[in-house]
Write an enzyme that holds these catalytic residues in place. Structure first.
Site, PDB file in Angstrom:
ATOM      1  N   LYS A  62      35.045  39.613  38.867  1.00 26.53           N
ATOM      2  CA  LYS A  62      33.432  39.167  39.084  1.00 26.53           C
ATOM      3  C   LYS A  62      32.558  40.304  38.428  1.00 26.53           C
ATOM      4  CE  LYS A  62      35.546  40.951  42.648  1.00 26.53           C
ATOM      5  NZ  LYS A  62      36.328  41.024  43.626  1.00 26.53           N
TER       6      LYS A  62
ATOM      7  N   VAL B 170      34.883  34.359  42.207  1.00 28.72           N
ATOM      8  CA  VAL B 170      34.005  34.070  43.507  1.00 28.72           C
ATOM      9  C   VAL B 170      34.791  33.221  44.685  1.00 28.72           C
ATOM     10  CG1 VAL B 170      31.711  32.784  43.879  1.00 28.72           C
ATOM     11  CG2 VAL B 170      32.183  33.558  41.441  1.00 28.72           C
TER      12      VAL B 170
ATOM     13  N   GLY C 259      44.632  44.822  52.489  1.00 28.84           N
ATOM     14  CA  GLY C 259      44.629  44.530  51.006  1.00 28.84           C
ATOM     15  C   GLY C 259      43.402  43.768  50.760  1.00 28.84           C
TER      16      GLY C 259
ATOM     17  N   ASP D 212      29.875  43.751  45.659  1.00 28.35           N
ATOM     18  CA  ASP D 212      30.938  42.746  45.497  1.00 28.35           C
ATOM     19  C   ASP D 212      30.041  41.504  45.783  1.00 28.35           C
ATOM     20  OD1 ASP D 212      33.757  41.894  45.207  1.00 28.35           O
ATOM     21  OD2 ASP D 212      33.231  41.024  46.934  1.00 28.35           O
TER      22      ASP D 212
ATOM     23  N   LYS E 207      29.385  38.233  42.887  1.00 34.49           N
ATOM     24  CA  LYS E 207      29.493  36.855  43.085  1.00 34.49           C
ATOM     25  C   LYS E 207      28.404  35.923  43.059  1.00 34.49           C
ATOM     26  CE  LYS E 207      33.621  38.306  45.368  1.00 34.49           C
ATOM     27  NZ  LYS E 207      34.298  38.653  46.809  1.00 34.49           N
TER      28      LYS E 207
END
Ligand code: HSE
Length: 440
Positions: A107, A134, A189, A203, A207
């Site tokens: 992204k 996304v 994770g 982040d 997106k």
């Protein structure tokens, strides 16, 4: 039957390994559905000797992903390296230049260079697919790029970061502190290599920048996003939201207004009755308002190896089928310039938490500052500290939390009112401000 489609995978982390496993496990159905066999023939990672649970000896091996993009005998280059520059960018450009299709989950790269890369792909008759970039496993790129092409879209918004949603959900449900929740998200994770990208909202912004372009047919404008993360959210805010009928979610919102498009990422008070309020844990949700279809909401896992691999493989299958949808839903040269609506003109309700000295007239002073800025208050609540925190006897110099909810107003009016309140000496700390969003 045509020859098998040859895939090179760059990056054998959690997602890369899931992609390799999925392509092998569901090879038959992928071939039946796309009309062509798909096989991994090349891989690139740092350490060839590492045990990854599959045999790499029969594959072309590259320690340098750029070299793989330039030289490997492949039809599709799958980029799972990450980062908006360096090897990821160089490798994607190299693959597109030689007409090799690219599938990526990156992204940051798309948000920064998406339009440029779309032009490069078009000029070289290559596809550039990025469903996994996304909201992980949710097919929102396909939905906007193809399924909603007949709609005029007025708003797209959602929970786009699994790590933040996981943290906020656990803080609310279990009263656990921020740091502990973040550490758990990293262990599972979900978080980025640098988790500040998650918790500071970057982040989500990456997106959102992609979604905005797809929804409104505009050039990607990742620098024109108002971004606030979740680090200032306290359990007091979460508790107050609950009592007032809201939940707090980190939302990315892109909305058409009279003055342009608003792109904003911030913690948001959402009504408990809204669909988005019920999205818990690492799940993501994306809502789109179209003029013909109305509102649709897609919900699913936004992070994790298998969910992300699901989208990567769907992109590969589209290429195997011969699908040539334009990268950003239309030829890159047809994208309009992005016109930004100023954040100061944003209209909405606000939650404000103040730490107020318990003195006579303090409330009146606050209410006057709000009134002078033209703001009408829907509720004002003073909470005494919990019994174990409260002073033994009344003490005007011990600040008490006061929560305000405003009726709809503008960002500029709120900022003016808060500045005036701060200048009166009645509050002890910087105010907390959380925007309220009207949602179904
Ligand atoms: N760190 C991201 C998240 C992973 O938590 O949602 C998917 O982009």
């Amino acid at each position: 039957m045509s020859e098998a489609l040859k895939v090179g995978v760059a990056g054998l982390g959690t997602v890369g390994l899931s992609v390799v496993q999925l392509l092998a496990k569901h090879a038959g159905q992928i071939e039946r559905k796309s009309g062509r066999a798909v096989t991994v023939t090349a891989v690139s990672a740092r350490d060839r000797g590492k045990d990854r649970g599959f045999d790499v000896s029969t594959l072309e091996w590259f320690s340098d992903p750029v070299e793989m993009a330039e030289k490997a005998n492949i039809d599709i280059f799958v980029e799972l390296i990450g980062g908006d520059s360096g090897p990821a960018e160089d490798a994607v450009r190299a693959a597109l230049k030689r007409g090799v299709h690219v599938v990526t989950a990156n992204k940051a790269l798309l948000a920064r260079h998406g339009v440029d890369l779309a032009l490069l792909a078009e000029n070289n008759n290559a596809c550039l697919n990025y469903e996994a970039a996304v909201a992980g496993g949710i097919p929102i790129v396909k939905t906007l790029r193809e399924s909603m092409s007949g709609n005029d879209i007025s708003r797209v918004y959602g929970i786009l970061n699994g790590t933040c949603n996981y943290i906020l959900t656990r803080m609310e449900a279990e009263g656990i502190g921020f740091e502990e929740c973040l550490a758990e998200a990293q262990r599972l994770g979900y978080a980025e290599a640098d988790p500040t990208f998650d918790i500071e909202g970057n982040d989500t912004a990456h997106k959102l920048a992609i979604l905005t372009s797809l929804a409104f047919g505009t050039k990607i404008a990742d620098d024109d996003i108002y971004v606030e993360g979740i680090t200032s959210i306290s359990t007091a805010d979460i508790q107050a939201a609950d009592e007032l009928g809201f939940r707090i979610k980190l939302l990315g919102i892109a909305q058409r207004t009279e003055t342009g498009i608003e792109q904003r990422v911030h913690p948001t008070m959402v009504p408990k009755t809204s669909a988005i309020a019920r999205i818990d844990g690492v799940l993501n949700a994306v809502a789109v308002d179209g003029d013909y279809v109305g509102e649709i909401v897609l919900v699913g896992p936004g992070a994790g190896g298998n969910a992300t691999a699901s989208s990567v493989v769907a992109d590969i299958a589209d290429i195997a089928r011969g699908d040539e949808t334009p990268v950003l839903g239309m030829p890159a040269g047809d994208l309009k310039d992005y016109q930004r609506a100023r954040m100061r003109m944003h209209e909405g309700g606000y939650y404000i938490r103040l730490s107020v000295y318990d003195r006579p007239g303090a409330f009146a002073e606050i209410a006057r500052c709000m009134g002078d800025a033209g703001i009408s208050l829907e509720s004002i609540v003073q909470k005494r500290h919990a019994a174990d925190e409260a002073p033994a006897k009344y003490d005007a110099d011990v600040p008490q939390p006061v929560m305000l909810i405003t009726y709809e107003t503008t960002e500029v009016a709120i900022k003016q009112a808060l500045e005036a309140i701060m200048s009166k000496g009645v509050v002890a700390e910087e105010p907390q401000l959380i925007r309220i969003e009207k949602l179904n």
